[in-house]
Design a protein around this motif. Structure first.
Motif, PDB file in Angstrom:
ATOM      1  N   VAL A  19       3.724  -4.608 -12.925  1.00 30.71           N
ATOM      2  CA  VAL A  19       3.154  -4.760 -14.257  1.00 30.71           C
ATOM      3  C   VAL A  19       1.835  -5.507 -14.152  1.00 30.71           C
ATOM      4  O   VAL A  19       1.694  -6.435 -13.365  1.00 30.71           O
ATOM      5  CB  VAL A  19       4.121  -5.549 -15.172  1.00 30.71           C
ATOM      6  N   GLY A  20       0.879  -5.110 -14.967  1.00 31.30           N
ATOM      7  CA  GLY A  20      -0.399  -5.805 -15.021  1.00 31.30           C
ATOM      8  C   GLY A  20      -1.538  -4.823 -15.146  1.00 31.30           C
ATOM      9  O   GLY A  20      -1.408  -3.657 -14.788  1.00 31.30           O
ATOM     10  N   GLU A  21      -2.659  -5.296 -15.673  1.00 29.43           N
ATOM     11  CA  GLU A  21      -3.798  -4.422 -15.882  1.00 29.43           C
ATOM     12  C   GLU A  21      -4.675  -4.326 -14.644  1.00 29.43           C
ATOM     13  O   GLU A  21      -5.012  -3.236 -14.206  1.00 29.43           O
ATOM     14  CB  GLU A  21      -4.600  -4.890 -17.086  1.00 29.43           C
ATOM     15  N   ILE A  22      -5.033  -5.445 -14.053  1.00 29.17           N
ATOM     16  CA  ILE A  22      -5.905  -5.433 -12.878  1.00 29.17           C
ATOM     17  C   ILE A  22      -5.088  -5.702 -11.628  1.00 29.17           C
ATOM     18  O   ILE A  22      -4.999  -4.875 -10.733  1.00 29.17           O
ATOM     19  CB  ILE A  22      -7.046  -6.456 -13.025  1.00 29.17           C
ATOM     20  N   SER A  34       8.531   6.047 -20.494  1.00 30.60           N
ATOM     21  CA  SER A  34       7.822   7.264 -20.908  1.00 30.60           C
ATOM     22  C   SER A  34       6.315   7.064 -20.831  1.00 30.60           C
ATOM     23  O   SER A  34       5.578   7.952 -20.391  1.00 30.60           O
ATOM     24  CB  SER A  34       8.224   7.662 -22.329  1.00 30.60           C
ATOM     25  N   GLN A  35       5.852   5.888 -21.255  1.00 31.56           N
ATOM     26  CA  GLN A  35       4.420   5.576 -21.161  1.00 31.56           C
ATOM     27  C   GLN A  35       3.973   5.551 -19.705  1.00 31.56           C
ATOM     28  O   GLN A  35       2.890   6.036 -19.377  1.00 31.56           O
ATOM     29  CB  GLN A  35       4.123   4.235 -21.818  1.00 31.56           C
ATOM     30  N   ALA A  36       4.815   4.999 -18.836  1.00 30.78           N
ATOM     31  CA  ALA A  36       4.493   4.953 -17.409  1.00 30.78           C
ATOM     32  C   ALA A  36       4.399   6.363 -16.841  1.00 30.78           C
ATOM     33  O   ALA A  36       3.491   6.669 -16.059  1.00 30.78           O
ATOM     34  CB  ALA A  36       5.551   4.153 -16.652  1.00 30.78           C
ATOM     35  N   GLU A  37       5.308   7.235 -17.246  1.00 32.10           N
ATOM     36  CA  GLU A  37       5.279   8.620 -16.768  1.00 32.10           C
ATOM     37  C   GLU A  37       4.010   9.328 -17.226  1.00 32.10           C
ATOM     38  O   GLU A  37       3.361  10.034 -16.451  1.00 32.10           O
ATOM     39  CB  GLU A  37       6.506   9.368 -17.280  1.00 32.10           C
ATOM     40  N   GLU A  38       3.630   9.130 -18.507  1.00 28.61           N
ATOM     41  CA  GLU A  38       2.423   9.771 -19.036  1.00 28.61           C
ATOM     42  C   GLU A  38       1.164   9.285 -18.327  1.00 28.61           C
ATOM     43  O   GLU A  38       0.276  10.077 -18.023  1.00 28.61           O
ATOM     44  CB  GLU A  38       2.303   9.502 -20.533  1.00 28.61           C
ATOM     45  N   GLU A  39       1.094   7.995 -18.054  1.00 25.55           N
ATOM     46  CA  GLU A  39      -0.121   7.427 -17.471  1.00 25.55           C
ATOM     47  C   GLU A  39      -0.203   7.606 -15.963  1.00 25.55           C
ATOM     48  O   GLU A  39      -1.256   7.896 -15.425  1.00 25.55           O
ATOM     49  CB  GLU A  39      -0.230   5.938 -17.819  1.00 25.55           C
ATOM     50  N   PHE A  40       0.915   7.435 -15.263  1.00 24.84           N
ATOM     51  CA  PHE A  40       0.889   7.424 -13.801  1.00 24.84           C
ATOM     52  C   PHE A  40       1.627   8.597 -13.148  1.00 24.84           C
ATOM     53  O   PHE A  40       1.521   8.793 -11.951  1.00 24.84           O
ATOM     54  CB  PHE A  40       1.498   6.119 -13.261  1.00 24.84           C
ATOM     55  N   GLY A  41       2.425   9.344 -13.912  1.00 24.32           N
ATOM     56  CA  GLY A  41       3.237  10.391 -13.306  1.00 24.32           C
ATOM     57  C   GLY A  41       4.300   9.757 -12.427  1.00 24.32           C
ATOM     58  O   GLY A  41       4.754   8.648 -12.694  1.00 24.32           O
ATOM     59  N   PHE A  42       4.665  10.453 -11.377  1.00 21.83           N
ATOM     60  CA  PHE A  42       5.702   9.930 -10.498  1.00 21.83           C
ATOM     61  C   PHE A  42       5.167   9.538  -9.138  1.00 21.83           C
ATOM     62  O   PHE A  42       5.912   9.256  -8.223  1.00 21.83           O
ATOM     63  CB  PHE A  42       6.831  10.952 -10.343  1.00 21.83           C
ATOM     64  N   ASP A  43       3.844   9.519  -8.977  1.00 24.43           N
ATOM     65  CA  ASP A  43       3.214   9.119  -7.719  1.00 24.43           C
ATOM     66  C   ASP A  43       2.732   7.678  -7.865  1.00 24.43           C
ATOM     67  O   ASP A  43       1.711   7.418  -8.481  1.00 24.43           O
ATOM     68  CB  ASP A  43       2.040  10.037  -7.388  1.00 24.43           C
ATOM     69  N   HIS A  44       3.493   6.744  -7.326  1.00 27.84           N
ATOM     70  CA  HIS A  44       3.166   5.327  -7.452  1.00 27.84           C
ATOM     71  C   HIS A  44       2.718   4.784  -6.106  1.00 27.84           C
ATOM     72  O   HIS A  44       3.516   4.652  -5.184  1.00 27.84           O
ATOM     73  CB  HIS A  44       4.373   4.540  -7.971  1.00 27.84           C
ATOM     74  N   PRO A  96       2.567   0.429 -17.627  1.00 28.50           N
ATOM     75  CA  PRO A  96       1.212   0.274 -18.146  1.00 28.50           C
ATOM     76  C   PRO A  96       1.114  -0.697 -19.322  1.00 28.50           C
ATOM     77  O   PRO A  96       1.005  -0.284 -20.467  1.00 28.50           O
ATOM     78  CB  PRO A  96       0.844   1.691 -18.581  1.00 28.50           C
ATOM     79  N   CYS A  97       1.202  -1.988 -19.043  1.00 29.70           N
ATOM     80  CA  CYS A  97       0.997  -2.992 -20.079  1.00 29.70           C
ATOM     81  C   CYS A  97       0.649  -4.318 -19.411  1.00 29.70           C
ATOM     82  O   CYS A  97       0.734  -4.439 -18.200  1.00 29.70           O
ATOM     83  CB  CYS A  97       2.229  -3.139 -20.976  1.00 29.70           C
ATOM     84  N   THR A  98       0.267  -5.288 -20.219  1.00 33.13           N
ATOM     85  CA  THR A  98      -0.038  -6.607 -19.672  1.00 33.13           C
ATOM     86  C   THR A  98       1.265  -7.312 -19.304  1.00 33.13           C
ATOM     87  O   THR A  98       2.340  -6.965 -19.799  1.00 33.13           O
ATOM     88  CB  THR A  98      -0.792  -7.475 -20.692  1.00 33.13           C
TER      89      THR A  98
END
Length: 91
Positions: free
Chosen positions: A32-35, A57-67, A75-77
Motif C-alpha cells: 500500500v502507498g502512493e510513492i 476490485s480497484q487494485a485489479e482495475e489499476e494494476f491487473g494481476f501482474d504485481h 491503490p490508496c494511501t
C-alpha cells in the motif's frame, strides 16, 4: 518493513527482519502507498468483507494481476488503508 493488521488491536505493529518475508497462517500480504509501498499483513477473513472486496476490485482495475513486488498492490494511501481496515476491525 511490514505491518500486521490483527483482527483487533494496534494496526501498526511492525514486523522486522525475517518476519517481514514470512506470512503467518491466516494472513496475506498487500503493498500500500502512493510513492513508496509498505507491506501490510491482513487477515484472510477480510476477503469476505464488501468494503475490502471493493479495494481488491480497484487494485485489479489499476494494476491487473501482474504485481512487480510479488504481492497484491492496493491503490490508496497508507492512511486510507489503515482507516478502512480499522473500520473492518470494529464491525
Amino acid at each position: 518493513m511490514g505491518f500486521r493488521l490483527p483482527g483487533i488491536g494496534n494496526a501498526k505493529q511492525v514486523c522486522k527482519g525475517a518476519e517481514a518475508k514470512n506470512v503467518q497462517k491466516g494472513y496475506f500480504a498487500v503493498y500500500v502507498g502512493e510513492i513508496q509501498k509498505k507491506r501490510f499483513l491482513v487477515p484472510i477473513s477480510y476477503l469476505k468483507n464488501p468494503s475490502f472486496q471493493n479495494l481488491l476490485s480497484q487494485a485489479e482495475e489499476e494494476f491487473g494481476f501482474d504485481h512487480p513486488t510479488g504481492g497484491l498492490t492496493i491503490p490508496c494511501t497508507e492512511e486510507a488503508f489503515i482507516d478502512r481496515t480499522c473500520c473492518l476491525n470494529c464491525s
